[in-house]
Design a protein around this motif. Sequence first.
Motif, PDB file in Angstrom:
ATOM      1  N   SER A  96       0.828  -1.207   0.000  1.00 42.19           N
ATOM      2  CA  SER A  96       0.000   0.000   0.000  1.00 42.19           C
ATOM      3  C   SER A  96       0.862   1.256   0.000  1.00 42.19           C
ATOM      4  O   SER A  96       0.591   2.209  -0.733  1.00 42.19           O
ATOM      5  CB  SER A  96      -0.934  -0.007   1.211  1.00 42.19           C
ATOM      6  OG  SER A  96      -1.751   1.139   1.216  1.00 42.19           O
ATOM      7  N   LEU A  97       1.908   1.267   0.793  1.00 42.57           N
ATOM      8  CA  LEU A  97       2.820   2.417   0.826  1.00 42.57           C
ATOM      9  C   LEU A  97       3.509   2.616  -0.520  1.00 42.57           C
ATOM     10  O   LEU A  97       3.732   3.742  -0.960  1.00 42.57           O
ATOM     11  CB  LEU A  97       3.864   2.240   1.923  1.00 42.57           C
ATOM     12  CG  LEU A  97       3.355   2.299   3.360  1.00 42.57           C
ATOM     13  CD1 LEU A  97       4.464   1.916   4.331  1.00 42.57           C
ATOM     14  CD2 LEU A  97       2.799   3.677   3.683  1.00 42.57           C
ATOM     15  N   SER A 101      -4.153  -4.360  -1.249  1.00 40.92           N
ATOM     16  CA  SER A 101      -3.379  -3.641  -0.237  1.00 40.92           C
ATOM     17  C   SER A 101      -4.182  -2.509   0.387  1.00 40.92           C
ATOM     18  O   SER A 101      -3.898  -2.104   1.513  1.00 40.92           O
ATOM     19  CB  SER A 101      -2.074  -3.111  -0.833  1.00 40.92           C
ATOM     20  OG  SER A 101      -2.307  -2.030  -1.712  1.00 40.92           O
ATOM     21  N   ALA A 102      -5.186  -2.020  -0.320  1.00 36.86           N
ATOM     22  CA  ALA A 102      -6.060  -0.988   0.240  1.00 36.86           C
ATOM     23  C   ALA A 102      -7.121  -1.589   1.156  1.00 36.86           C
ATOM     24  O   ALA A 102      -7.700  -0.883   1.985  1.00 36.86           O
ATOM     25  CB  ALA A 102      -6.736  -0.202  -0.886  1.00 36.86           C
ATOM     26  N   ARG A 128      -9.804  -3.146   6.409  1.00 31.77           N
ATOM     27  CA  ARG A 128      -9.215  -1.812   6.559  1.00 31.77           C
ATOM     28  C   ARG A 128     -10.239  -0.694   6.443  1.00 31.77           C
ATOM     29  O   ARG A 128     -10.060   0.364   7.026  1.00 31.77           O
ATOM     30  CB  ARG A 128      -8.105  -1.605   5.537  1.00 31.77           C
ATOM     31  CG  ARG A 128      -6.892  -2.478   5.868  1.00 31.77           C
ATOM     32  CD  ARG A 128      -5.739  -2.212   4.980  1.00 31.77           C
ATOM     33  NE  ARG A 128      -5.176  -0.895   5.323  1.00 31.77           N
ATOM     34  CZ  ARG A 128      -4.118  -0.391   4.743  1.00 31.77           C
ATOM     35  NH1 ARG A 128      -3.498  -1.072   3.800  1.00 31.77           N
ATOM     36  NH2 ARG A 128      -3.661   0.785   5.082  1.00 31.77           N
ATOM     37  N   ASP A 129     -11.321  -0.911   5.702  1.00 33.53           N
ATOM     38  CA  ASP A 129     -12.354   0.124   5.546  1.00 33.53           C
ATOM     39  C   ASP A 129     -13.431  -0.092   6.601  1.00 33.53           C
ATOM     40  O   ASP A 129     -14.240  -1.012   6.505  1.00 33.53           O
ATOM     41  CB  ASP A 129     -12.950   0.050   4.141  1.00 33.53           C
ATOM     42  CG  ASP A 129     -13.965   1.146   3.863  1.00 33.53           C
ATOM     43  OD1 ASP A 129     -14.341   1.887   4.800  1.00 33.53           O
ATOM     44  OD2 ASP A 129     -14.384   1.268   2.704  1.00 33.53           O
ATOM     45  N   GLU A 130     -13.430   0.768   7.608  1.00 38.91           N
ATOM     46  CA  GLU A 130     -14.387   0.648   8.719  1.00 38.91           C
ATOM     47  C   GLU A 130     -15.838   0.766   8.256  1.00 38.91           C
ATOM     48  O   GLU A 130     -16.752   0.290   8.935  1.00 38.91           O
ATOM     49  CB  GLU A 130     -14.097   1.709   9.786  1.00 38.91           C
ATOM     50  CG  GLU A 130     -12.767   1.534  10.479  1.00 38.91           C
ATOM     51  CD  GLU A 130     -12.757   0.398  11.485  1.00 38.91           C
ATOM     52  OE1 GLU A 130     -13.815   0.100  12.068  1.00 38.91           O
ATOM     53  OE2 GLU A 130     -11.685  -0.195  11.681  1.00 38.91           O
ATOM     54  N   ALA A 131     -16.077   1.414   7.118  1.00 39.81           N
ATOM     55  CA  ALA A 131     -17.434   1.605   6.619  1.00 39.81           C
ATOM     56  C   ALA A 131     -17.936   0.395   5.823  1.00 39.81           C
ATOM     57  O   ALA A 131     -19.114   0.327   5.489  1.00 39.81           O
ATOM     58  CB  ALA A 131     -17.496   2.852   5.749  1.00 39.81           C
TER      59      ALA A 131
END
Length: 142
Positions: free
Chosen positions: A83-84, A99-100, A124-127
């Motif tokens: 991701s970085l 990676s996102a 990784r996406d809390e939503a």
Amino acid sequence: MNIARHIALLDELCFRPFAAEYTSSDGEMSGPGYHIVVLESSHGDCGTRAATVEQYEKYRDALDEQFASRWRETGPYNLQTVSLRTAQEEIPEPWASLSARARVACVWEAEGTGRWVAVVVADRDEADDVKLLGVVTEIDPP
């Protein structure tokens, strides 16, 4: 979790042709050189997010044991560093989008197929729902 069903689906994807363009239907996404399938999903039950992540990590590890005995044990693949790297270089799909969505992948080279198999916990996406994703690709991990 039905581990036998998940293994059978990932095995089948090792031989399924790839789509020429991005397509999505019924929890499956395909594009040039890859397939991504939702093996498990929290279906909006965010009240138990941490417990769901923990459970899906156990599922991922159970699949890791099965595939490692078949194809060779590998260490965890750090998707956070991938991701970085997206800020500095072009990372190919499906690795850039994985990676996102996830921090760690279990990855194996599926001998005799020319493809890679990966399993990740997308949290990784809390939503978004927590998902256990299976990936089959002919694109080497970056």
